[in-house]
Scaffold this active site. Sequence first.
Site, PDB file in Angstrom:
ATOM      1  N   ASN A   1      -7.605  -3.285  14.356  1.00  0.00           N
ATOM      2  CA  ASN A   1      -8.984  -3.589  13.936  1.00  0.00           C
ATOM      3  C   ASN A   1      -9.049  -4.788  12.990  1.00  0.00           C
ATOM      4  O   ASN A   1     -10.071  -5.035  12.373  1.00  0.00           O
ATOM      5  CB  ASN A   1      -9.625  -2.361  13.273  1.00  0.00           C
ATOM      6  CG  ASN A   1      -8.904  -1.933  11.992  1.00  0.00           C
ATOM      7  OD1 ASN A   1      -7.897  -2.524  11.611  1.00  0.00           O
ATOM      8  ND2 ASN A   1      -9.411  -0.905  11.343  1.00  0.00           N
TER       9      ASN A   1
ATOM     10  N   ASP B   1       0.820  -1.210   0.000  1.00  0.00           N
ATOM     11  CA  ASP B   1       0.000   0.000   0.000  1.00  0.00           C
ATOM     12  C   ASP B   1       0.854   1.261   0.000  1.00  0.00           C
ATOM     13  O   ASP B   1       2.065   1.206   0.223  1.00  0.00           O
ATOM     14  CB  ASP B   1      -0.973  -0.004   1.196  1.00  0.00           C
ATOM     15  CG  ASP B   1      -0.315  -0.489   2.489  1.00  0.00           C
ATOM     16  OD1 ASP B   1       0.926  -0.409   2.589  1.00  0.00           O
ATOM     17  OD2 ASP B   1      -1.036  -0.943   3.385  1.00  0.00           O
TER      18      ASP B   1
END
Length: 240
Positions: A136, A67
């Site tokens: 998360n 990314d």
Amino acid sequence: MEIKVFENAEEIAVAAANLYKELLTEKPDAVLGLATGATPVPTYQKLIKMYENGEISFKDVTTFNLDEYCDLDKNDKNSYYTFMHENLFNSVDIKEENVNFLDGNAADYDAESKRYAEAIKAAGGVDLQLLGIGTNGHIAFNEPADEFTDEAFRVTLTQSTINSNQKYFGDVPMPRYAMTMGIGSIMRSKKILLIATGASKADAIKKLASGEVTPQIPCSILNNHADTIVMVDKAAAELL
Ligand code: PGA
């Protein structure tokens, strides 16, 4: 999916680096999927040592990073391009033309996604994909969502990710968007190594280990991958 618990981050780095050594010995022109963040840094340091000792070479290796932030210059000190050069590439014999990143500033994100997918395919696919994990449960920047993604896309970062990463940007607000490889592109890697250290990752690792596969816990898809190793330290394993 196999979960291995190690005493600490140092032991994980040794085991992870040995996995790379095995792969590069067998396939010197391997295609590596690489990750940023604090977790892989000790592994990258071991790889640099191995390179310096003549145990491994990156001269025929191709890399694809997971990314990159949007709206940040590639040469910004906080770009993942800079991160990878500072933490690995500048210290080994990899060829710059074999280093691949998503362009977070692409004019056309769909075209950029296609370009990356085609480049990975042309390279023969990723042999070993390294992953960290978000608190998360995100992998790369695939945040909890209603469905699993496929190829690379532009993502709006969640508050949880911003809370985790703002520290690197100091007083400057960090980017709100990133280009990230999708879940499908990650899952097409031949082998996956996820590493997690520290108690802040314990909840995500517990959810991953539960075996339930849901896009609300993006890492949970790894339960469906045929060759995934998860290396965790004792703190990240404390809820198992
Ligand atoms: P970290 O990030 O290694 O800095 O904890 C991991 C991730 O968010 O994937």
